[in-house]
Design a protein around this motif. Structure first.
Motif, PDB file in Angstrom:
ATOM      1  N   ASN A 210      32.390  10.340  35.258  1.00 44.28           N
ATOM      2  CA  ASN A 210      33.506   9.835  36.056  1.00 44.28           C
ATOM      3  C   ASN A 210      34.402  10.947  36.594  1.00 44.28           C
ATOM      4  N   TYR A 211      33.966  12.176  36.452  1.00 45.64           N
ATOM      5  CA  TYR A 211      34.782  13.309  36.868  1.00 45.64           C
ATOM      6  C   TYR A 211      34.205  13.902  38.166  1.00 45.64           C
ATOM      7  N   SER A 212      35.078  14.258  39.073  1.00 43.15           N
ATOM      8  CA  SER A 212      34.636  14.858  40.333  1.00 43.15           C
ATOM      9  C   SER A 212      35.732  15.776  40.877  1.00 43.15           C
ATOM     10  N   GLN A 213      35.299  16.764  41.647  1.00 40.73           N
ATOM     11  CA  GLN A 213      36.247  17.708  42.265  1.00 40.73           C
ATOM     12  C   GLN A 213      35.568  18.404  43.428  1.00 40.73           C
ATOM     13  N   GLU A 214      36.323  18.668  44.488  1.00 40.07           N
ATOM     14  CA  GLU A 214      35.830  19.435  45.623  1.00 40.07           C
ATOM     15  C   GLU A 214      36.429  20.835  45.593  1.00 40.07           C
ATOM     16  N   THR A 215      35.598  21.830  45.882  1.00 41.93           N
ATOM     17  CA  THR A 215      36.079  23.220  45.945  1.00 41.93           C
ATOM     18  C   THR A 215      35.516  23.877  47.199  1.00 41.93           C
ATOM     19  N   PRO A 216      36.208  24.873  47.747  1.00 42.35           N
ATOM     20  CA  PRO A 216      35.698  25.577  48.940  1.00 42.35           C
ATOM     21  C   PRO A 216      34.527  26.478  48.593  1.00 42.35           C
ATOM     22  N   CYS A 217      33.637  26.651  49.543  1.00 43.39           N
ATOM     23  CA  CYS A 217      32.462  27.507  49.357  1.00 43.39           C
ATOM     24  C   CYS A 217      32.371  28.500  50.515  1.00 43.39           C
ATOM     25  N   HIS A 218      31.682  29.608  50.248  1.00 45.78           N
ATOM     26  CA  HIS A 218      31.564  30.634  51.287  1.00 45.78           C
ATOM     27  C   HIS A 218      30.459  31.617  50.914  1.00 45.78           C
ATOM     28  N   PRO A 219      29.798  32.240  51.896  1.00 49.72           N
ATOM     29  CA  PRO A 219      28.765  33.230  51.588  1.00 49.72           C
ATOM     30  C   PRO A 219      29.316  34.537  51.030  1.00 49.72           C
ATOM     31  N   ASN A 220      30.630  34.790  51.182  1.00 50.65           N
ATOM     32  CA  ASN A 220      31.228  36.034  50.706  1.00 50.65           C
ATOM     33  C   ASN A 220      32.252  35.704  49.619  1.00 50.65           C
ATOM     34  N   HIS A 221      31.940  36.053  48.364  1.00 52.04           N
ATOM     35  CA  HIS A 221      32.824  35.644  47.266  1.00 52.04           C
ATOM     36  C   HIS A 221      34.161  36.378  47.285  1.00 52.04           C
ATOM     37  N   THR A 222      34.188  37.610  47.800  1.00 50.40           N
ATOM     38  CA  THR A 222      35.461  38.340  47.893  1.00 50.40           C
ATOM     39  C   THR A 222      36.394  37.646  48.865  1.00 50.40           C
ATOM     40  N   HIS A 223      35.866  37.258  50.001  1.00 49.63           N
ATOM     41  CA  HIS A 223      36.644  36.531  51.006  1.00 49.63           C
ATOM     42  C   HIS A 223      37.096  35.179  50.448  1.00 49.63           C
ATOM     43  N   LEU A 224      36.223  34.543  49.682  1.00 49.86           N
ATOM     44  CA  LEU A 224      36.530  33.235  49.099  1.00 49.86           C
ATOM     45  C   LEU A 224      37.742  33.316  48.174  1.00 49.86           C
ATOM     46  N   LEU A 225      37.759  34.304  47.296  1.00 52.30           N
ATOM     47  CA  LEU A 225      38.864  34.421  46.343  1.00 52.30           C
ATOM     48  C   LEU A 225      40.142  34.916  47.014  1.00 52.30           C
ATOM     49  N   LYS A 226      39.987  35.751  48.028  1.00 53.54           N
ATOM     50  CA  LYS A 226      41.153  36.333  48.698  1.00 53.54           C
ATOM     51  C   LYS A 226      41.956  35.270  49.439  1.00 53.54           C
ATOM     52  N   LEU A 227      41.282  34.315  50.049  1.00 55.67           N
ATOM     53  CA  LEU A 227      41.964  33.355  50.908  1.00 55.67           C
ATOM     54  C   LEU A 227      42.028  31.947  50.314  1.00 55.67           C
ATOM     55  N   THR A 228      41.817  31.840  49.012  1.00 53.20           N
ATOM     56  CA  THR A 228      42.005  30.566  48.315  1.00 53.20           C
ATOM     57  C   THR A 228      42.783  30.837  47.034  1.00 53.20           C
ATOM     58  N   ASN A 229      43.099  29.788  46.299  1.00 56.03           N
ATOM     59  CA  ASN A 229      43.835  29.931  45.031  1.00 56.03           C
ATOM     60  C   ASN A 229      42.900  30.066  43.842  1.00 56.03           C
ATOM     61  N   TYR A 230      41.623  30.182  44.093  1.00 54.11           N
ATOM     62  CA  TYR A 230      40.653  30.267  42.999  1.00 54.11           C
ATOM     63  C   TYR A 230      40.522  31.711  42.500  1.00 54.11           C
ATOM     64  N   THR A 231      40.360  31.857  41.207  1.00 54.07           N
ATOM     65  CA  THR A 231      40.157  33.171  40.598  1.00 54.07           C
ATOM     66  C   THR A 231      38.755  33.311  40.013  1.00 54.07           C
ATOM     67  N   ARG A 232      38.019  32.193  39.939  1.00 54.07           N
ATOM     68  CA  ARG A 232      36.650  32.217  39.424  1.00 54.07           C
ATOM     69  C   ARG A 232      35.771  31.424  40.388  1.00 54.07           C
ATOM     70  N   PHE A 233      34.498  31.779  40.415  1.00 58.72           N
ATOM     71  CA  PHE A 233      33.595  31.100  41.334  1.00 58.72           C
ATOM     72  C   PHE A 233      32.238  30.878  40.695  1.00 58.72           C
ATOM     73  N   CYS A 234      31.510  29.945  41.274  1.00 56.56           N
ATOM     74  CA  CYS A 234      30.132  29.666  40.859  1.00 56.56           C
ATOM     75  C   CYS A 234      29.180  30.393  41.804  1.00 56.56           C
ATOM     76  N   ASN A 235      28.265  31.141  41.224  1.00 56.41           N
ATOM     77  CA  ASN A 235      27.256  31.824  42.023  1.00 56.41           C
ATOM     78  C   ASN A 235      26.070  30.884  42.190  1.00 56.41           C
ATOM     79  N   LEU A 236      25.963  30.291  43.375  1.00 53.79           N
ATOM     80  CA  LEU A 236      24.921  29.306  43.659  1.00 53.79           C
ATOM     81  C   LEU A 236      23.856  29.866  44.597  1.00 53.79           C
ATOM     82  N   THR A 237      23.734  31.186  44.595  1.00 58.61           N
ATOM     83  CA  THR A 237      22.776  31.851  45.472  1.00 58.61           C
ATOM     84  C   THR A 237      21.352  31.377  45.208  1.00 58.61           C
ATOM     85  N   TYR A 238      21.059  31.062  43.943  1.00 56.29           N
ATOM     86  CA  TYR A 238      19.702  30.647  43.594  1.00 56.29           C
ATOM     87  C   TYR A 238      19.311  29.345  44.311  1.00 56.29           C
ATOM     88  N   LEU A 239      20.304  28.539  44.670  1.00 56.56           N
ATOM     89  CA  LEU A 239      20.024  27.308  45.407  1.00 56.56           C
ATOM     90  C   LEU A 239      19.735  27.578  46.874  1.00 56.56           C
TER      91      LEU A 239
END
Length: 383
Positions: A210-239
């Motif tokens: 019953n739990y769900s959440q949306e988060t921003p995604c991007h091909p560049n993790h440095t850019h992702l953290l710099k311009l969002t409030n997130y400090t940790r990310f999921c590496n989904l490159t294998y997908l």
């Protein structure tokens, strides 16, 4: 900064396909302000040569494509030195800009000659521009012959552009130039890339029970953290078959990286700042043709009645095609509606006849190829 690695279970194929398509789309948008077109950066006429291309005869050159002088688009650093556009009438105008011959041939040439011209950019007030960065394209064409060829365009960094066209067929032809991008729009494109994560944001939806959440995604993790409030990310490159793909790690403790269920695109969270002038440039149609054109009359050489430039003698199977990456000149031209290569000879054959009894799959771009690949692996419908 932490990185969460997801397990490599082959689950949720539909999300995988969507990730592919959206990642390719976002990579193109993200790279736009690093290099709008890879084969264009900046052709600088420096004082090292001691000559001006307007004063010396043209000689075909092969240069190193890794050399920044080979390309002709303004760099991000250069573009961001300019202030945002305030008045659209100060941008280059297709009505006021001038196109003229820069050699002494007065519009009459022999087949095989190189035609040299110059474009002087003016704004809508008729004032000459003295800075570079505008992207122009030019062609020489003869509609009755269904003939056309691209011309080589060089930005002289002073509000002028040098054109070099080849006289590839006889008769009367027209040289036209078009303003593909004004420098002010390029500056805006670069700046948007520094203000927001992307002009269109990929959003990953994580869900478990019953739990769900949306988060921003991007091909560049440095850019992702710099311009969002997130400090940790999921590496989904294998997908993504090895293509970089990251999403902000869900803050809900009940959700893990492997709980990614789907992805979608949406408008940026923070709307980029654009001046009114830039907003008008953003929606205005690009590739606008200059009002001024040039008429060219091309004649045969001597008693030779050849009406089109001779074909190359070497077959493409024997030609070192890597040379084309380092050549600034056009690689071919249209004549009688048929594309003719300038560097090597190709054997044409009846394609329809050769594939008449065969099953053919047509793919139009990289995204389509990837989609076809996954449809073969996961045969389900797409909406």
């Amino acid at each position: 900064m932490g990185i969460e690695s997801s397990f490599s279970s082959p689950r949720r194929p539909k999300a995988v396909v969507l990730i592919f398509v959206l990642t390719v789309w976002t990579l193109l948008a993200f790279k736009l302000y690093n290099a709008i077109i890879l084969d264009t950066s900046r052709q600088i006429l420096s004082s090292k040569t001691g000559n001006s291309e307007l004063k010396n005869s043209y000689r075909p050159r092969i240069v190193d494509s890794r050399d920044t002088l080979f390309n002709s688009i303004i760099t991000e650093k250069e573009a961001l030195m300019y202030e945002p556009c305030k008045n659209i009438k100060n941008t280059a105008s297709i009505n006021s800009s001038q196109l003229s011959f820069s050699d002494s041939q007065n519009g009459t040439y022999l087949i095989g000659d190189r035609i040299r011209a110059v474009i002087i950019l003016h704004d809508s007030y008729g004032k000459r521009k003295h800075s570079g960065g505008d992207i122009l394209r030019a062609t020489i064409q003869q509609k009755l012959l269904s003939a056309s060829a691209p011309c080589e365009v060089t930005d002289n960094l002073d509000g002028s552009h040098t054109l070099i066209c080849e006289a590839l067929w006889t008769g009367t032809s027209i040289i036209t130039a078009s303003l593909a991008y004004v420098r002010e729009k390029i500056t805006a494109i670069y700046r948007v890339g520094t203000q927001v994560l992307s002009y269109r944001v990929i959003v990953g939806q994580f869900r478990s029970r019953n739990y769900s959440q949306e988060t921003p995604c991007h091909p560049n993790h440095t850019h992702l953290l710099k311009l969002t409030n997130y400090t940790r990310f999921c590496n989904l490159t294998y997908l993504n078959s090895g293509m970089p793909f990251y999403c902000g790690k869900p803050t809900d403790e009940h959700l893990l990286c492997q709980d990614l269920m789907s992805v979608k695109a949406r408008n940026p969270y923070n709307k980029p700042y654009l001046t009114n002038c830039e907003k008008m440039l953003w929606i205005r149609e690009d590739e606008r043709t200059l009002k001024k054109t040039l008429k060219v009359n091309v004649k045969s050489r001597g008693n030779n009645k050849i009406s089109v430039i001779s074909k190359p003698t070497i077959y493409c199977s024997q030609y070192n095609v890597s040379l084309l990456w380092r050549s600034r000149g056009p690689t071919g031209f249209f004549y009688n509606g048929t594309w003719n290569l300038r560097n090597c000879l190709v054997k044409y054959y009846n394609v329809i006849k050769s594939i008449k009894t065969k099953h053919v799959t047509v793919s139009y771009n990289h995204s389509t190829i990837l989609l076809y690949r996954f449809r073969k692996c996961f045969p389900f419908s797409y909406t």
